[in-house]
Design an enzyme around this catalytic site. Sequence first.
Site, PDB file in Angstrom:
ATOM      1  CG  HIS A  52      34.709  42.008  21.650  1.00 14.94           C
ATOM      2  ND1 HIS A  52      36.137  41.199  21.777  1.00 14.94           N
ATOM      3  CD2 HIS A  52      34.267  41.793  23.099  1.00 14.94           C
ATOM      4  CE1 HIS A  52      36.152  41.427  23.272  1.00 14.94           C
ATOM      5  NE2 HIS A  52      35.251  41.605  23.728  1.00 14.94           N
ATOM      6  CB  CYS A 102      33.662  40.156  25.825  1.00  9.28           C
ATOM      7  SG  CYS A 102      32.869  41.456  26.538  1.00  9.28           S
TER       8      CYS A 102
END
Length: 124
Positions: A72, A100
């Site tokens: 992301h 992430c």
Amino acid sequence: MKAENRVYLVSHGRVKRVMLTTAEPWKTPAGNYEIQYKTRHAVFTEDGIRWYIPNFLSFYQRPGATGTIGFHQVPWDEKTKKLAQPIYTLGLPGYSSHGCARLAPKDSEALYHFAHEGTKVKVR
């Protein structure tokens, strides 16, 4: 590659793009995965801060956790608009995520258009 803090877009065996990332290597297990889902606008609340997470592509469900690990854009605080880390620090030590792979806006946009549900992800 986790050790390099890089994400590689590979198509037909050729590297199409190399992107700097920040991730917490020990929180992102090595393995072969695939994109489970993607969403333009994800949100995550931690310590009273509501983080806006653009271009989220999930590829790993953490055991015993409600959140997933994915790619992301660097998140930003919805209230103050402050980034979780400056873009120029991507690829450098000193910043971490919950597992992430954080990306610059243009890179997260490119990955969002490149990948779809089922796209293979190799974490090394």
